[in-house]
Motif scaffolding. Structure first.
Motif, PDB file in Angstrom:
ATOM      1  N   LEU A  14      43.896  64.173  20.134  1.00 46.65           N
ATOM      2  CA  LEU A  14      44.720  65.255  20.672  1.00 46.65           C
ATOM      3  C   LEU A  14      45.597  65.910  19.617  1.00 46.65           C
ATOM      4  N   ALA A  18      42.501  72.467  16.516  1.00 49.09           N
ATOM      5  CA  ALA A  18      41.457  73.054  17.349  1.00 49.09           C
ATOM      6  C   ALA A  18      40.290  73.499  16.471  1.00 49.09           C
ATOM      7  N   HIS A  20      37.694  75.560  18.128  1.00 55.51           N
ATOM      8  CA  HIS A  20      37.107  76.694  18.844  1.00 55.51           C
ATOM      9  C   HIS A  20      38.225  77.621  19.314  1.00 55.51           C
ATOM     10  N   HIS A  21      37.883  78.873  19.498  1.00 55.01           N
ATOM     11  CA  HIS A  21      38.838  79.813  20.059  1.00 55.01           C
ATOM     12  C   HIS A  21      38.110  80.771  21.000  1.00 55.01           C
ATOM     13  N   VAL A  34      37.260  77.896  29.802  1.00 58.32           N
ATOM     14  CA  VAL A  34      37.531  76.676  29.050  1.00 58.32           C
ATOM     15  C   VAL A  34      39.043  76.522  29.012  1.00 58.32           C
ATOM     16  N   ARG A  35      39.521  75.332  29.332  1.00 53.66           N
ATOM     17  CA  ARG A  35      40.960  75.070  29.317  1.00 53.66           C
ATOM     18  C   ARG A  35      41.416  74.890  27.873  1.00 53.66           C
ATOM     19  N   PRO A  36      42.231  75.809  27.344  1.00 46.11           N
ATOM     20  CA  PRO A  36      42.655  75.695  25.950  1.00 46.11           C
ATOM     21  C   PRO A  36      43.722  74.628  25.751  1.00 46.11           C
ATOM     22  N   ARG A  37      43.789  74.086  24.542  1.00 44.14           N
ATOM     23  CA  ARG A  37      44.880  73.160  24.185  1.00 44.14           C
ATOM     24  C   ARG A  37      46.177  73.942  24.068  1.00 44.14           C
ATOM     25  N   SER A  70      48.598  74.103  28.002  1.00 45.14           N
ATOM     26  CA  SER A  70      47.193  74.185  28.394  1.00 45.14           C
ATOM     27  C   SER A  70      47.095  74.875  29.750  1.00 45.14           C
ATOM     28  N   GLY A  85      42.864  81.615  23.265  1.00 42.10           N
ATOM     29  CA  GLY A  85      42.990  80.192  23.532  1.00 42.10           C
ATOM     30  C   GLY A  85      42.324  79.384  22.439  1.00 42.10           C
ATOM     31  N   TRP A  86      42.939  78.281  22.064  1.00 42.44           N
ATOM     32  CA  TRP A  86      42.376  77.371  21.072  1.00 42.44           C
ATOM     33  C   TRP A  86      42.081  76.042  21.742  1.00 42.44           C
ATOM     34  N   TYR A  87      40.912  75.475  21.456  1.00 45.88           N
ATOM     35  CA  TYR A  87      40.571  74.150  21.981  1.00 45.88           C
ATOM     36  C   TYR A  87      39.742  73.381  20.992  1.00 45.88           C
TER      37      TYR A  87
END
Length: 87
Positions: A14, A18, A20-21, A34-37, A70, A85-87
């Motif tokens: 965690l 990240a 991906h965006h 997609v749920r971003p961090r 998130s 969003g970044w994940y």
């Protein structure tokens, strides 16, 4: 020449950055695909974020700000800012 990733043998956690965006288009009552961090503010304004319980709170945000939340969704009503969003 192929890219070298010296971290491929490490497990992502965690606290890891990240990888991906996604571009986010605000939509009322629609979950993000997609749920971003975290969220990255691209253009200043107001940002109406919805949590997993359905609660929406609007925040004034500034371009360049990283929001450690998130969000389940970004509402069109009340949002004038642009975010990714970044994940």
């Amino acid at each position: 020449m192929p890219q070298i990733d010296p971290f491929t043998s490490f497990r992502r956690g965690l606290e890891s950055p990240a990888t991906h965006h996604i571009a986010i288009t605000p939509q009322d009552g629609v979950d993000l695909p997609v749920r971003p961090r975290v969220l990255r503010v691209l253009a200043s304004g107001d940002l109406a974020m919805r949590d997993e319980a359905g609660t929406v709170i609007t925040y004034a945000v500034t371009a360049g700000e990283t929001i450690g939340f998130s969000a389940a969704g970004i509402e069109a009503t009340g949002t004038t800012a642009s975010v990714a969003g970044w994940y």
